[in-house]
Design a protein around this motif. Structure first.
Motif, PDB file in Angstrom:
ATOM      1  N   GLN A  71       0.837  -1.207   0.000  1.00 39.38           N
ATOM      2  CA  GLN A  71       0.000   0.000   0.000  1.00 39.38           C
ATOM      3  C   GLN A  71       0.868   1.252   0.000  1.00 39.38           C
ATOM      4  OE1 GLN A  71      -2.419  -0.731   3.438  1.00 39.38           O
ATOM      5  NE2 GLN A  71      -3.943  -1.882   2.268  1.00 39.38           N
ATOM      6  N   ARG A  72       1.946   1.217   0.742  1.00 42.63           N
ATOM      7  CA  ARG A  72       2.837   2.377   0.800  1.00 42.63           C
ATOM      8  C   ARG A  72       3.466   2.654  -0.571  1.00 42.63           C
ATOM      9  NH1 ARG A  72       6.545   3.852   5.665  1.00 42.63           N
ATOM     10  NH2 ARG A  72       4.519   3.354   6.478  1.00 42.63           N
ATOM     11  N   ALA A  73       3.924   1.596  -1.237  1.00 40.47           N
ATOM     12  CA  ALA A  73       4.523   1.770  -2.560  1.00 40.47           C
ATOM     13  C   ALA A  73       3.492   2.268  -3.562  1.00 40.47           C
ATOM     14  CB  ALA A  73       5.134   0.450  -3.036  1.00 40.47           C
ATOM     15  N   ARG A  74       2.283   1.743  -3.513  1.00 42.67           N
ATOM     16  CA  ARG A  74       1.220   2.200  -4.424  1.00 42.67           C
ATOM     17  C   ARG A  74       0.872   3.657  -4.164  1.00 42.67           C
ATOM     18  NH1 ARG A  74       1.739  -1.024  -8.450  1.00 42.67           N
ATOM     19  NH2 ARG A  74       0.980  -3.119  -8.131  1.00 42.67           N
ATOM     20  N   ALA A  75       0.804   4.063  -2.898  1.00 46.22           N
ATOM     21  CA  ALA A  75       0.514   5.462  -2.572  1.00 46.22           C
ATOM     22  C   ALA A  75       1.620   6.367  -3.106  1.00 46.22           C
ATOM     23  CB  ALA A  75       0.356   5.624  -1.065  1.00 46.22           C
ATOM     24  N   ARG A  76       2.868   5.942  -2.958  1.00 44.70           N
ATOM     25  CA  ARG A  76       3.995   6.726  -3.477  1.00 44.70           C
ATOM     26  C   ARG A  76       3.897   6.862  -4.996  1.00 44.70           C
ATOM     27  NH1 ARG A  76       7.756   3.859  -1.484  1.00 44.70           N
ATOM     28  NH2 ARG A  76       8.143   2.607  -3.327  1.00 44.70           N
ATOM     29  N   GLN A  77       3.557   5.768  -5.682  1.00 46.09           N
ATOM     30  CA  GLN A  77       3.403   5.820  -7.137  1.00 46.09           C
ATOM     31  C   GLN A  77       2.278   6.763  -7.544  1.00 46.09           C
ATOM     32  OE1 GLN A  77       2.786   1.698  -7.994  1.00 46.09           O
ATOM     33  NE2 GLN A  77       4.963   1.195  -7.951  1.00 46.09           N
ATOM     34  N   LEU A  78       1.187   6.742  -6.801  1.00 47.14           N
ATOM     35  CA  LEU A  78       0.061   7.630  -7.095  1.00 47.14           C
ATOM     36  C   LEU A  78       0.458   9.089  -6.898  1.00 47.14           C
ATOM     37  CD1 LEU A  78      -2.907   8.045  -7.818  1.00 47.14           C
ATOM     38  CD2 LEU A  78      -3.454   7.695  -5.401  1.00 47.14           C
ATOM     39  N   LEU A  79       1.140   9.401  -5.819  1.00 49.65           N
ATOM     40  CA  LEU A  79       1.586  10.775  -5.570  1.00 49.65           C
ATOM     41  C   LEU A  79       2.562  11.241  -6.652  1.00 49.65           C
ATOM     42  CD1 LEU A  79       2.034  10.687  -1.697  1.00 49.65           C
ATOM     43  CD2 LEU A  79       0.240  11.861  -3.004  1.00 49.65           C
ATOM     44  N   ALA A  81       2.602  10.205  -9.754  1.00 48.26           N
ATOM     45  CA  ALA A  81       1.811  10.401 -10.976  1.00 48.26           C
ATOM     46  C   ALA A  81       1.056  11.723 -10.920  1.00 48.26           C
ATOM     47  CB  ALA A  81       0.841   9.240 -11.178  1.00 48.26           C
ATOM     48  N   VAL A  82       0.491  12.053  -9.767  1.00 45.28           N
ATOM     49  CA  VAL A  82      -0.222  13.324  -9.614  1.00 45.28           C
ATOM     50  C   VAL A  82       0.744  14.490  -9.786  1.00 45.28           C
ATOM     51  CG1 VAL A  82      -1.452  14.790  -7.954  1.00 45.28           C
ATOM     52  CG2 VAL A  82      -2.099  12.381  -8.228  1.00 45.28           C
ATOM     53  N   ALA A  83       1.907  14.401  -9.183  1.00 41.61           N
ATOM     54  CA  ALA A  83       2.910  15.466  -9.317  1.00 41.61           C
ATOM     55  C   ALA A  83       3.329  15.633 -10.769  1.00 41.61           C
ATOM     56  CB  ALA A  83       4.121  15.160  -8.436  1.00 41.61           C
ATOM     57  N   GLU A  84       3.487  14.532 -11.476  1.00 45.45           N
ATOM     58  CA  GLU A  84       3.866  14.598 -12.887  1.00 45.45           C
ATOM     59  C   GLU A  84       2.762  15.259 -13.718  1.00 45.45           C
ATOM     60  OE1 GLU A  84       4.952  11.508 -16.439  1.00 45.45           O
ATOM     61  OE2 GLU A  84       5.722  11.078 -14.426  1.00 45.45           O
ATOM     62  N   LEU A  85       1.524  14.937 -13.435  1.00 44.94           N
ATOM     63  CA  LEU A  85       0.398  15.568 -14.145  1.00 44.94           C
ATOM     64  C   LEU A  85       0.349  17.065 -13.868  1.00 44.94           C
ATOM     65  CD1 LEU A  85      -2.430  12.928 -13.650  1.00 44.94           C
ATOM     66  CD2 LEU A  85      -1.346  13.580 -15.801  1.00 44.94           C
ATOM     67  N   ARG A  86       0.597  17.448 -12.648  1.00 47.38           N
ATOM     68  CA  ARG A  86       0.615  18.887 -12.304  1.00 47.38           C
ATOM     69  C   ARG A  86       1.723  19.604 -13.066  1.00 47.38           C
ATOM     70  NH1 ARG A  86      -0.598  19.817  -5.917  1.00 47.38           N
ATOM     71  NH2 ARG A  86      -2.833  19.513  -6.112  1.00 47.38           N
ATOM     72  N   ARG A  87       2.904  18.992 -13.101  1.00 44.61           N
ATOM     73  CA  ARG A  87       4.010  19.616 -13.833  1.00 44.61           C
ATOM     74  C   ARG A  87       3.656  19.761 -15.305  1.00 44.61           C
ATOM     75  NH1 ARG A  87       7.015  16.351 -10.358  1.00 44.61           N
ATOM     76  NH2 ARG A  87       7.179  14.696 -11.892  1.00 44.61           N
ATOM     77  N   ALA A  88       3.033  18.761 -15.880  1.00 46.67           N
ATOM     78  CA  ALA A  88       2.652  18.804 -17.295  1.00 46.67           C
ATOM     79  C   ALA A  88       1.619  19.906 -17.541  1.00 46.67           C
ATOM     80  CB  ALA A  88       2.097  17.456 -17.732  1.00 46.67           C
ATOM     81  N   ARG A  89       0.697  20.102 -16.638  1.00 47.01           N
ATOM     82  CA  ARG A  89      -0.327  21.139 -16.802  1.00 47.01           C
ATOM     83  C   ARG A  89       0.283  22.529 -16.702  1.00 47.01           C
ATOM     84  NH1 ARG A  89      -5.471  20.488 -13.197  1.00 47.01           N
ATOM     85  NH2 ARG A  89      -5.838  22.509 -14.162  1.00 47.01           N
ATOM     86  N   LEU A  90       1.302  22.683 -15.870  1.00 48.07           N
ATOM     87  CA  LEU A  90       1.934  23.985 -15.680  1.00 48.07           C
ATOM     88  C   LEU A  90       2.918  24.324 -16.779  1.00 48.07           C
ATOM     89  CD1 LEU A  90       2.541  23.823 -11.822  1.00 48.07           C
ATOM     90  CD2 LEU A  90       0.730  25.066 -13.028  1.00 48.07           C
ATOM     91  N   ALA A  91       3.332  23.348 -17.520  1.00 45.44           N
ATOM     92  CA  ALA A  91       4.331  23.582 -18.580  1.00 45.44           C
ATOM     93  C   ALA A  91       3.698  24.169 -19.834  1.00 45.44           C
ATOM     94  CB  ALA A  91       5.015  22.268 -18.929  1.00 45.44           C
TER      95      ALA A  91
END
Length: 91
Positions: A71-79, A81-91
């Motif tokens: 669960q910890r690894a999956r949560a880290r992967q989800l976070l 992915a969200v950070a990557e999506l935010r960076r893509a939206r801001l670029a």
């Protein structure tokens, strides 16, 4: 998931390659797969006759699950992915 890092050898039916299960649990290294009744009997025989191999498969399967499929690894992967999506939206 087939098991929750229980440390026992996983013997399961071979799934469609699209499931990508063998990427997580390589055949005969982290899990044992069978493709039909005769294959199941052969794999059971192999597991019964080779306890050291069986234990090695169990330990490798457990190691792989604990390393990246908790669960910890999956949560880290989800976070991530969200950070990557935010960076893509801001670029």
């Amino acid at each position: 998931m087939l098991f929750r890092s229980c440390g026992c050898c996983v013997l399961t039916n071979a799934l469609d390659p699209q499931t990508r299960l063998e990427e997580l649990l390589p055949a005969n290294r982290a899990a044992v797969f069978y493709s039909g009744p005769l294959s199941l009997l052969v794999q059971l025989w192999r597991l019964a006759r080779r306890p050291a191999w069986r234990q090695g498969v169990a330990l490798e399967g457990q190691r792989r699950v604990l390393a990246g499929h908790t669960q910890r690894a999956r949560a880290r992967q989800l976070l991530e992915a969200v950070a990557e999506l935010r960076r893509a939206r801001l670029a």
